[in-house]
Design a protein around this motif. Sequence first.
Motif, mmCIF file in Angstrom:
data_model
loop_
_atom_site.group_PDB
_atom_site.id
_atom_site.type_symbol
_atom_site.label_atom_id
_atom_site.label_comp_id
_atom_site.label_asym_id
_atom_site.label_seq_id
_atom_site.Cartn_x
_atom_site.Cartn_y
_atom_site.Cartn_z
ATOM 1 N N GLY A 285 54.465 35.607 36.729
ATOM 2 C CA GLY A 285 53.320 35.917 35.895
ATOM 3 C C GLY A 285 51.988 35.639 36.556
ATOM 4 O O GLY A 285 50.939 35.906 35.985
ATOM 5 N N GLY A 286 52.000 35.076 37.770
ATOM 6 C CA GLY A 286 50.758 34.770 38.461
ATOM 7 C C GLY A 286 50.081 36.020 38.971
ATOM 8 O O GLY A 286 50.661 37.102 38.998
ATOM 9 N N PRO A 287 48.816 35.926 39.387
ATOM 10 C CA PRO A 287 48.075 37.102 39.855
ATOM 11 C C PRO A 287 48.597 37.598 41.200
ATOM 12 O O PRO A 287 49.102 36.830 42.008
ATOM 13 C CB PRO A 287 46.639 36.567 39.986
ATOM 14 C CG PRO A 287 46.813 35.097 40.247
ATOM 15 C CD PRO A 287 48.013 34.698 39.440
ATOM 16 N N VAL A 288 48.453 38.899 41.408
ATOM 17 C CA VAL A 288 48.823 39.508 42.673
ATOM 18 C C VAL A 288 47.552 39.768 43.454
ATOM 19 O O VAL A 288 46.546 40.206 42.890
ATOM 20 C CB VAL A 288 49.585 40.834 42.449
ATOM 21 C CG1 VAL A 288 49.852 41.525 43.770
ATOM 22 C CG2 VAL A 288 50.876 40.573 41.716
ATOM 23 N N ALA A 289 47.574 39.487 44.761
ATOM 24 C CA ALA A 289 46.394 39.725 45.600
ATOM 25 C C ALA A 289 46.838 40.367 46.892
ATOM 26 O O ALA A 289 47.888 40.033 47.436
ATOM 27 C CB ALA A 289 45.674 38.406 45.885
ATOM 28 N N TYR A 290 46.046 41.323 47.381
ATOM 29 C CA TYR A 290 46.324 41.997 48.640
ATOM 30 C C TYR A 290 45.204 41.682 49.621
ATOM 31 O O TYR A 290 44.014 41.703 49.259
ATOM 32 C CB TYR A 290 46.428 43.503 48.434
ATOM 33 C CG TYR A 290 47.511 43.905 47.455
ATOM 34 C CD1 TYR A 290 48.849 43.864 47.821
ATOM 35 C CD2 TYR A 290 47.189 44.304 46.162
ATOM 36 C CE1 TYR A 290 49.849 44.217 46.923
ATOM 37 C CE2 TYR A 290 48.176 44.664 45.261
ATOM 38 C CZ TYR A 290 49.507 44.616 45.641
ATOM 39 O OH TYR A 290 50.486 44.962 44.755
ATOM 40 N N ASP A 308 44.200 48.031 38.037
ATOM 41 C CA ASP A 308 45.525 47.888 38.619
ATOM 42 C C ASP A 308 45.735 46.455 39.101
ATOM 43 O O ASP A 308 44.781 45.779 39.518
ATOM 44 C CB ASP A 308 45.720 48.839 39.797
ATOM 45 C CG ASP A 308 45.751 50.303 39.371
ATOM 46 O OD1 ASP A 308 45.943 50.559 38.173
ATOM 47 O OD2 ASP A 308 45.571 51.171 40.253
ATOM 48 N N ALA A 309 46.972 45.991 39.043
ATOM 49 C CA ALA A 309 47.278 44.652 39.551
ATOM 50 C C ALA A 309 46.902 44.563 41.023
ATOM 51 O O ALA A 309 47.271 45.419 41.826
ATOM 52 C CB ALA A 309 48.765 44.359 39.372
ATOM 53 N N GLY A 310 46.142 43.534 41.369
ATOM 54 C CA GLY A 310 45.742 43.336 42.749
ATOM 55 C C GLY A 310 44.449 44.041 43.135
ATOM 56 O O GLY A 310 44.024 43.970 44.294
ATOM 57 N N TRP A 311 43.804 44.732 42.179
ATOM 58 C CA TRP A 311 42.559 45.439 42.506
ATOM 59 C C TRP A 311 41.490 44.470 42.998
ATOM 60 O O TRP A 311 41.361 43.353 42.512
ATOM 61 C CB TRP A 311 42.026 46.188 41.281
ATOM 62 C CG TRP A 311 40.585 46.618 41.437
ATOM 63 C CD1 TRP A 311 39.482 46.002 40.931
ATOM 64 C CD2 TRP A 311 40.105 47.722 42.197
ATOM 65 N NE1 TRP A 311 38.343 46.652 41.315
ATOM 66 C CE2 TRP A 311 38.693 47.726 42.095
ATOM 67 C CE3 TRP A 311 40.724 48.711 42.948
ATOM 68 C CZ2 TRP A 311 37.902 48.680 42.714
ATOM 69 C CZ3 TRP A 311 39.933 49.660 43.566
ATOM 70 C CH2 TRP A 311 38.552 49.648 43.451
ATOM 71 N N ASP A 312 40.721 44.930 43.988
ATOM 72 C CA ASP A 312 39.573 44.171 44.496
ATOM 73 C C ASP A 312 38.508 45.188 44.888
ATOM 74 O O ASP A 312 38.826 46.215 45.515
ATOM 75 C CB ASP A 312 39.966 43.335 45.712
ATOM 76 C CG ASP A 312 38.901 42.324 46.106
ATOM 77 O OD1 ASP A 312 37.789 42.766 46.465
ATOM 78 O OD2 ASP A 312 39.174 41.128 46.065
ATOM 79 N N PRO A 313 37.257 44.957 44.531
ATOM 80 C CA PRO A 313 36.194 45.923 44.870
ATOM 81 C C PRO A 313 36.109 46.242 46.364
ATOM 82 O O PRO A 313 35.614 47.313 46.740
ATOM 83 C CB PRO A 313 34.917 45.223 44.375
ATOM 84 C CG PRO A 313 35.387 44.328 43.269
ATOM 85 C CD PRO A 313 36.734 43.848 43.713
ATOM 86 N N LYS A 314 36.599 45.340 47.215
ATOM 87 C CA LYS A 314 36.506 45.592 48.659
ATOM 88 C C LYS A 314 37.334 46.805 49.075
ATOM 89 O O LYS A 314 37.118 47.358 50.153
ATOM 90 C CB LYS A 314 36.972 44.366 49.441
ATOM 91 C CG LYS A 314 38.473 44.064 49.331
ATOM 92 C CD LYS A 314 38.851 42.798 50.087
ATOM 93 C CE LYS A 314 40.343 42.488 49.951
ATOM 94 N NZ LYS A 314 40.734 41.248 50.653
ATOM 95 N N PHE A 315 38.280 47.216 48.201
ATOM 96 C CA PHE A 315 39.102 48.366 48.550
ATOM 97 C C PHE A 315 38.358 49.692 48.352
ATOM 98 O O PHE A 315 38.781 50.722 48.860
ATOM 99 C CB PHE A 315 40.389 48.383 47.710
ATOM 100 C CG PHE A 315 41.261 47.164 47.876
ATOM 101 C CD1 PHE A 315 41.392 46.551 49.122
ATOM 102 C CD2 PHE A 315 41.952 46.618 46.809
ATOM 103 C CE1 PHE A 315 42.193 45.435 49.291
ATOM 104 C CE2 PHE A 315 42.752 45.502 46.970
ATOM 105 C CZ PHE A 315 42.871 44.899 48.214
#
Length: 326
Positions: A285-290, A308-315
């Motif tokens: 249940g923890g956050p996903v990070a790429y 989306d899970a793992g979204w980051d503005p840097k993408f």
Amino acid sequence: MTSLRTKTLSLVALLAFGAVGCTPVADTGSAPAPSSTTRPADVEPSPPTETAPPSDPAAPPADLVAEGTALEQLAGIPIKGRAPKTGYDREQFGPAWADTDRNGCDTRNDILARDLVDIVYKDGTKECVVASGTFLDPYTGATIAFVRGNTTSTAVQIDHVVALSDAWQKGAQQLSAEERRQLANDPLNLMAADGPANGAKSDGDAATWLPANKAFRCEYVARQTAVKAEYRLWMTQAEHDAIAAVLSGCPEEPVPLREGSASAAAAAGAGAPAAEPAAVPAAPGGPVAYANCTAVKAAGVAPIRPGDAGWDPKFDRDGDGVGCTS
């Protein structure tokens, strides 16, 4: 009375028989008489089993050469003499660092992105051009801080595991132009490497050059073998023997898997981190990070969008609301 007398005489007779028939025989050391099952005298007995002579230390135990090992693949590589280098030119393998996978990035930057960590991309290149990163070189075991530049990029080079000149002299002359282009850009045949080590290797095969880092030699020769099997190239006897000698110390070394397979990252280098993998939750249940778009693509979730899970503005470098599109 008659019965008692008869019993007494029988007992006396029995004791007398025992005294004669059961007298122990003194041990004279002679062998006992042969029984009815003893081998006839005219038949020679089987000679004692001799201990097998020690095996050749360069030959792996047969029971350890399982299907799918580099040793098994090596057994199928033809052995021939080296052909003349006549006609060889780098251009015979197509333009350097072509974008054969059509991901919008050239092959050199694809391999840097795969083999380096802590990567920083050049602005405006949609995460194609690697500007800097950290590299753990499998050939030497050294850690190298890579910085892109005219005088610094050569610190980390991209090595053709099977050198193109070597390939040309061992069958690549018979390949089509497209097959040679694929060979020159195949991730299976490419590894980031320490610049001086790559220069020392030049176009040598396993008979003339092996990585100084002995812990990586099994994986290195297994990859050379896989490339030669993939492109129907041959080996010289000296090269074959050198690879067999290395693999004798690691008879279960597997055939390297091609790029994109679940275990392909392991074929990128012993201890050399591949492209950042998709991060997994620290707990259910923890956050996903790429770490970057390479990790997003490796996880199969590209393109990625806000929410989306793992979204980051840097993408989303171009600000269109969609990340990791190329």
